[in-house]
Design a protein around this motif. Structure first.
Motif, short mmCIF file in Angstrom:
data_model
loop_
_atom_site.label_atom_id
_atom_site.label_comp_id
_atom_site.label_asym_id
_atom_site.label_seq_id
_atom_site.Cartn_x
_atom_site.Cartn_y
_atom_site.Cartn_z
N LYS A 100 1.61 11.82 1.65
CA LYS A 100 0.99 12.79 2.54
C LYS A 100 1.00 14.20 1.98
CE LYS A 100 1.55 10.45 6.98
NZ LYS A 100 1.52 9.13 6.39
N ALA B 1 -8.05 10.09 -3.02
CA ALA B 1 -7.60 11.09 -2.04
C ALA B 1 -8.84 11.70 -1.41
CB ALA B 1 -6.75 12.17 -2.70
N GLU C 92 0.80 5.59 0.65
CA GLU C 92 0.13 6.81 1.09
C GLU C 92 1.11 7.96 0.98
OE1 GLU C 92 -0.92 7.48 5.29
OE2 GLU C 92 -2.86 8.22 4.58
N LYS D 119 -3.75 7.89 -1.75
CA LYS D 119 -3.61 6.50 -1.34
C LYS D 119 -3.85 5.54 -2.50
CE LYS D 119 -5.42 7.57 3.26
NZ LYS D 119 -6.47 7.28 4.27
N LYS D 120 -3.15 4.41 -2.42
CA LYS D 120 -3.40 3.33 -3.36
C LYS D 120 -3.15 2.02 -2.61
CE LYS D 120 -2.47 1.60 -8.01
NZ LYS D 120 -1.86 1.86 -9.34
N HIS E 175 -4.36 13.41 1.62
CA HIS E 175 -3.39 12.36 1.37
C HIS E 175 -3.82 11.50 0.19
CE1 HIS E 175 -1.79 13.77 5.04
NE2 HIS E 175 -2.47 12.99 5.87
N PRO F 119 0.84 -1.21 0.00
CA PRO F 119 0.00 0.00 0.00
C PRO F 119 0.87 1.25 0.00
CG PRO F 119 0.09 -0.96 2.18
CD PRO F 119 0.81 -1.91 1.28
#
Lengths: 109, 115
Positions: A22, A61, A20, A73-74, A71, A18
């Motif tokens: 910021k 996001a 993230e 994210k994937k 943030h 994962p």
């Protein structure tokens, strides 16, 4: 003062992990937030914007006004996600973009 | 269709010389922006045009920097008496309204090196 902070210059992960990235912002009002991406030897391009609430290339996001964060994210990183990512804000309309310093994402096989 | 184009793609100049950077926006885009991407400063805004007028010049770092736009299309960014700290990639973007949204489309940039 209007400011965008991306605390990580480099984020290095393995494929499938994962991710993230910021982004925190400082703005007195209701800004529009964006993520831009620049792949190697390509031009800067829009990845996603908060008002669309969409998922692009598996990235999402969420704008958190309480924490003034946006943030990116994937859940499962891919090697082709390796790029420079910039968080940006604008007061809206045709107004200028204010960018963070950028985070380089490196996804290793 | 054609995107934003910039010329030259690379420019090497000697300290003290003047340089001109050109931007061709997407046809029909009324708004045009110049940004600068440098190692120490990241991506910073320079100037914004709406048509041929510049309602926001707040990012121009000194009076050595100027820009103009003619015919609501092509824009030129001029740097006089270049200094080494002017070395950077200069990006141009154009924008138009699409419904409720405004998206800035970026060009490939001009890499300026001042020796």
């Amino acid at each position: 003062a209007q400011r965008v902070t991306q605390p990580e210059k480099l984020l290095s992960v393995f494929k499938g992990a994962p991710v993230e990235l910021k982004c925190n912002y400082s703005y007195s009002g209701s800004p529009e937030l964006f993520w831009y991406v620049q792949y190697s030897r390509q031009r800067l391009q829009l990845l996603l914007r908060h008002i669309s609430r969409e998922s692009i290339k598996g990235f999402t996001a969420d704008l958190n006004k309480g924490e003034t964060s946006f943030h990116l994210k994937k859940p499962f990183a891919q090697e082709e996600d390796s790029a420079m990512y910039y968080c940006a804000l604008t007061s809206g309309g045709y107004n200028k973009l204010i960018f963070g310093a950028g985070t380089r994402l490196a996804v290793h096989p | 269709g054609a995107g934003v184009s910039q010329s030259p793609s690379n420019k090497v100049t000697e300290k003290g010389k003047d340089v001109e950077l050109r931007c061709d926006p997407i046809s029909g885009h009324t708004a045009l922006y110049w940004y600068r991407q440098s190692l120490g400063q990241g991506l910073e805004f320079l100037i914004y045009f709406q048509g041929n007028s510049a309602p926001d010049k707040s990012g121009l770092p000194s009076d050595r920097f100027s820009a103009e736009r003619t015919g609501g299309s092509v824009s030129t960014l001029t740097i006089q008496r270049t200094q080494q700290e002017d070395s950077a990639v200069y990006l141009c973007a154009s924008s138009t309204r699409q419904g409720r949204t405004y998206e800035q489309y970026f060009g490939p940039g001009t890499r300026l090196t001042v020796t």
